[in-house]
Motif scaffolding. Structure first.
Motif, PDB file in Angstrom:
ATOM      1  N   ASN A 123       0.813  -1.206   0.000  1.00  0.00           N
ATOM      2  CA  ASN A 123       0.000   0.000   0.000  1.00  0.00           C
ATOM      3  C   ASN A 123       0.851   1.261   0.000  1.00  0.00           C
ATOM      4  O   ASN A 123       0.385   2.318  -0.431  1.00  0.00           O
ATOM      5  CB  ASN A 123      -0.902   0.037   1.240  1.00  0.00           C
ATOM      6  CG  ASN A 123      -1.875  -1.120   1.266  1.00  0.00           C
ATOM      7  OD1 ASN A 123      -2.360  -1.548   0.232  1.00  0.00           O
ATOM      8  ND2 ASN A 123      -2.168  -1.625   2.452  1.00  0.00           N
ATOM      9  N   LYS A 168      -6.035   6.328  -5.260  1.00  0.00           N
ATOM     10  CA  LYS A 168      -5.664   4.940  -5.537  1.00  0.00           C
ATOM     11  C   LYS A 168      -5.953   4.592  -6.997  1.00  0.00           C
ATOM     12  O   LYS A 168      -5.129   3.949  -7.672  1.00  0.00           O
ATOM     13  CB  LYS A 168      -6.434   3.994  -4.608  1.00  0.00           C
ATOM     14  CG  LYS A 168      -5.905   3.929  -3.187  1.00  0.00           C
ATOM     15  CD  LYS A 168      -4.638   3.101  -3.118  1.00  0.00           C
ATOM     16  CE  LYS A 168      -4.215   2.828  -1.701  1.00  0.00           C
ATOM     17  NZ  LYS A 168      -2.984   2.012  -1.625  1.00  0.00           N
ATOM     18  N   MET A 169      -7.128   4.983  -7.477  1.00  0.00           N
ATOM     19  CA  MET A 169      -7.499   4.660  -8.848  1.00  0.00           C
ATOM     20  C   MET A 169      -6.566   5.359  -9.848  1.00  0.00           C
ATOM     21  O   MET A 169      -6.162   4.778 -10.854  1.00  0.00           O
ATOM     22  CB  MET A 169      -8.946   5.067  -9.113  1.00  0.00           C
ATOM     23  CG  MET A 169      -9.993   4.259  -8.353  1.00  0.00           C
ATOM     24  SD  MET A 169      -9.923   2.481  -8.697  1.00  0.00           S
ATOM     25  CE  MET A 169      -9.187   1.874  -7.172  1.00  0.00           C
ATOM     26  N   LYS A 180     -11.509  -4.069  -4.228  1.00  0.00           N
ATOM     27  CA  LYS A 180     -12.074  -3.686  -5.522  1.00  0.00           C
ATOM     28  C   LYS A 180     -12.978  -2.460  -5.392  1.00  0.00           C
ATOM     29  O   LYS A 180     -13.029  -1.618  -6.278  1.00  0.00           O
ATOM     30  CB  LYS A 180     -12.869  -4.851  -6.094  1.00  0.00           C
ATOM     31  CG  LYS A 180     -12.030  -6.130  -6.233  1.00  0.00           C
ATOM     32  CD  LYS A 180     -11.870  -6.513  -7.660  1.00  0.00           C
ATOM     33  CE  LYS A 180     -11.088  -7.829  -7.759  1.00  0.00           C
ATOM     34  NZ  LYS A 180     -10.102  -7.789  -8.809  1.00  0.00           N
ATOM     35  N   ASN A 181     -13.731  -2.359  -4.281  1.00  0.00           N
ATOM     36  CA  ASN A 181     -14.681  -1.265  -4.098  1.00  0.00           C
ATOM     37  C   ASN A 181     -14.454  -0.604  -2.735  1.00  0.00           C
ATOM     38  O   ASN A 181     -14.824  -1.158  -1.699  1.00  0.00           O
ATOM     39  CB  ASN A 181     -16.122  -1.784  -4.203  1.00  0.00           C
ATOM     40  CG  ASN A 181     -17.137  -0.659  -4.203  1.00  0.00           C
ATOM     41  OD1 ASN A 181     -16.815   0.495  -3.896  1.00  0.00           O
ATOM     42  ND2 ASN A 181     -18.375  -0.977  -4.549  1.00  0.00           N
ATOM     43  N   TYR A 182     -13.850   0.550  -2.738  1.00  0.00           N
ATOM     44  CA  TYR A 182     -13.525   1.242  -1.493  1.00  0.00           C
ATOM     45  C   TYR A 182     -14.767   1.722  -0.748  1.00  0.00           C
ATOM     46  O   TYR A 182     -14.714   1.977   0.457  1.00  0.00           O
ATOM     47  CB  TYR A 182     -12.585   2.420  -1.781  1.00  0.00           C
ATOM     48  CG  TYR A 182     -11.147   1.994  -1.870  1.00  0.00           C
ATOM     49  CD1 TYR A 182     -10.272   2.193  -0.802  1.00  0.00           C
ATOM     50  CD2 TYR A 182     -10.664   1.358  -3.007  1.00  0.00           C
ATOM     51  CE1 TYR A 182      -8.950   1.779  -0.876  1.00  0.00           C
ATOM     52  CE2 TYR A 182      -9.349   0.940  -3.092  1.00  0.00           C
ATOM     53  CZ  TYR A 182      -8.495   1.154  -2.020  1.00  0.00           C
ATOM     54  OH  TYR A 182      -7.184   0.725  -2.090  1.00  0.00           O
ATOM     55  N   ASP A 183     -15.878   1.833  -1.435  1.00  0.00           N
ATOM     56  CA  ASP A 183     -17.107   2.301  -0.784  1.00  0.00           C
ATOM     57  C   ASP A 183     -17.647   1.305   0.244  1.00  0.00           C
ATOM     58  O   ASP A 183     -18.443   1.666   1.104  1.00  0.00           O
ATOM     59  CB  ASP A 183     -18.193   2.564  -1.836  1.00  0.00           C
ATOM     60  CG  ASP A 183     -17.825   3.705  -2.767  1.00  0.00           C
ATOM     61  OD1 ASP A 183     -17.067   4.606  -2.335  1.00  0.00           O
ATOM     62  OD2 ASP A 183     -18.269   3.704  -3.937  1.00  0.00           O
ATOM     63  N   TYR A 186     -15.852  -0.433   2.515  1.00  0.00           N
ATOM     64  CA  TYR A 186     -14.945  -0.708   3.630  1.00  0.00           C
ATOM     65  C   TYR A 186     -14.581   0.571   4.385  1.00  0.00           C
ATOM     66  O   TYR A 186     -14.613   1.673   3.832  1.00  0.00           O
ATOM     67  CB  TYR A 186     -13.664  -1.386   3.118  1.00  0.00           C
ATOM     68  CG  TYR A 186     -13.907  -2.706   2.446  1.00  0.00           C
ATOM     69  CD1 TYR A 186     -13.907  -3.891   3.170  1.00  0.00           C
ATOM     70  CD2 TYR A 186     -14.168  -2.770   1.075  1.00  0.00           C
ATOM     71  CE1 TYR A 186     -14.147  -5.112   2.563  1.00  0.00           C
ATOM     72  CE2 TYR A 186     -14.414  -3.991   0.455  1.00  0.00           C
ATOM     73  CZ  TYR A 186     -14.399  -5.153   1.204  1.00  0.00           C
ATOM     74  OH  TYR A 186     -14.642  -6.354   0.585  1.00  0.00           O
ATOM     75  N   CYS A 212      -4.115  -1.258  -4.805  1.00  0.00           N
ATOM     76  CA  CYS A 212      -5.469  -1.200  -4.259  1.00  0.00           C
ATOM     77  C   CYS A 212      -5.702  -2.404  -3.345  1.00  0.00           C
ATOM     78  O   CYS A 212      -5.468  -3.548  -3.744  1.00  0.00           O
ATOM     79  CB  CYS A 212      -6.498  -1.199  -5.381  1.00  0.00           C
ATOM     80  SG  CYS A 212      -6.505   0.324  -6.347  1.00  0.00           S
ATOM     81  N   SER A 227      -7.363   7.523  -0.182  1.00  0.00           N
ATOM     82  CA  SER A 227      -8.200   8.211  -1.151  1.00  0.00           C
ATOM     83  C   SER A 227      -8.542   7.260  -2.285  1.00  0.00           C
ATOM     84  O   SER A 227      -7.653   6.785  -2.993  1.00  0.00           O
ATOM     85  CB  SER A 227      -7.465   9.436  -1.709  1.00  0.00           C
ATOM     86  OG  SER A 227      -8.054   9.882  -2.908  1.00  0.00           O
ATOM     87  N   LYS A 228      -9.824   6.976  -2.439  1.00  0.00           N
ATOM     88  CA  LYS A 228     -10.265   6.113  -3.526  1.00  0.00           C
ATOM     89  C   LYS A 228      -9.814   6.677  -4.873  1.00  0.00           C
ATOM     90  O   LYS A 228      -9.271   5.945  -5.721  1.00  0.00           O
ATOM     91  CB  LYS A 228     -11.784   5.974  -3.492  1.00  0.00           C
ATOM     92  CG  LYS A 228     -12.384   5.240  -4.676  1.00  0.00           C
ATOM     93  CD  LYS A 228     -13.901   5.247  -4.598  1.00  0.00           C
ATOM     94  CE  LYS A 228     -14.528   4.637  -5.838  1.00  0.00           C
ATOM     95  NZ  LYS A 228     -16.008   4.657  -5.761  1.00  0.00           N
ATOM     96  N   GLU A 229     -10.003   7.975  -5.058  1.00  0.00           N
ATOM     97  CA  GLU A 229      -9.641   8.598  -6.327  1.00  0.00           C
ATOM     98  C   GLU A 229      -8.126   8.540  -6.546  1.00  0.00           C
ATOM     99  O   GLU A 229      -7.653   8.266  -7.652  1.00  0.00           O
ATOM    100  CB  GLU A 229     -10.120  10.053  -6.363  1.00  0.00           C
ATOM    101  CG  GLU A 229     -11.622  10.228  -6.399  1.00  0.00           C
ATOM    102  CD  GLU A 229     -12.302   9.925  -5.065  1.00  0.00           C
ATOM    103  OE1 GLU A 229     -11.596   9.937  -4.014  1.00  0.00           O
ATOM    104  OE2 GLU A 229     -13.522   9.666  -5.061  1.00  0.00           O
TER     105      GLU A 229
END
Length: 210
Positions: free
Chosen positions: A132, A184-185, A169-172, A174, A166, A180-182
């Motif tokens: 990470n 990370k993407m 798969k879906n940060y929403d 957890y 990452c 930051s999801k954005e």
């Protein structure tokens, strides 16, 4: 035909470490090698049992003598032409399964007569880490002292590190508010394909090396 063993020390079959292993294996196969990928989390084995069977006078061995599911893998590695070890980084180091595997691999190499380290056969080694942390900020010690043993017995390994991977798969779904999801993407879009391509190329080079 060369035989290359890939050891996947990660728990998840479709995530970062597994993908790096498969890309390395793909490259090695394209380079003409026979490749075996071993998933440690699918096996029932333990770390070194301190049985000292590998140190018996007149019967000393540089291959672990304890019998369990790992035994045939260690025997295959002893005659292989190349080795790749991969692990996610947890709490600054490799996984417990990878650590246990390395105990079993490396302790028989160690002589308590002179502290030399002698593997059954010299071979190229690639170490792959997924984490990470970023290149600028991480607490990774990687393979740690085990890497020093590999270097002494087999030669200096090549290293591949995939940073800022990452975790899910879906940060929403957890509680991962520190990430930051954005961000990370964005990092994944900019780096992941390069990371997996480096794994592919490392496998191909190992297979094609004279």
């Amino acid at each position: 035909m060369k035989k290359i063993i890939v050891i996947d020390g990660g728990p998840r079959k479709n995530m970062n470490t597994a993908v790096m292993c498969e890309k390395f294996a793909e490259g090695a196969r394209d380079g003409g090698a026979e490749v075996k990928v071993v998933r440690l989390y699918d096996m029932d084995f333990k770390g070194c049992m301190s049985c000292m069977a590998c140190k018996l006078k007149g019967k000393a061995s540089n291959i672990c003598k304890f019998k369990d599911a790992l035994t045939p893998v260690l025997e295959e590695i002893a005659t292989a032409d190349g080795l790749a070890l991969a692990s996610p980084i947890y709490f600054g180091g490799v996984t417990a399964e990878m650590h246990a595997f390395l105990e079993r691999l490396e302790f028989p190499w160690l002589s308590y007569n002179d502290y030399s380290l002698t593997a059954p056969k010299k071979m190229p080694v690639v170490l792959m880490e997924t984490m990470n942390g970023t290149p600028e900020q991480n607490n990774s010690q990687g393979f740690g002292a085990k890497e020093m043993c590999i270097t002494a017995a087999l030669g200096q390994p090549k290293k591949l590190v995939a940073y800022n991977t990452c975790q899910v798969k879906n940060y929403d779904n957890y509680e991962l508010g520190m990430f930051s999801k954005e961000g990370k993407m964005q990092w994944r879009n900019e780096h992941w394909e390069q990371d997996t391509q480096k794994a592919y190329e490392a496998g191909k080079r190992m297979a094609e090396a004279q």
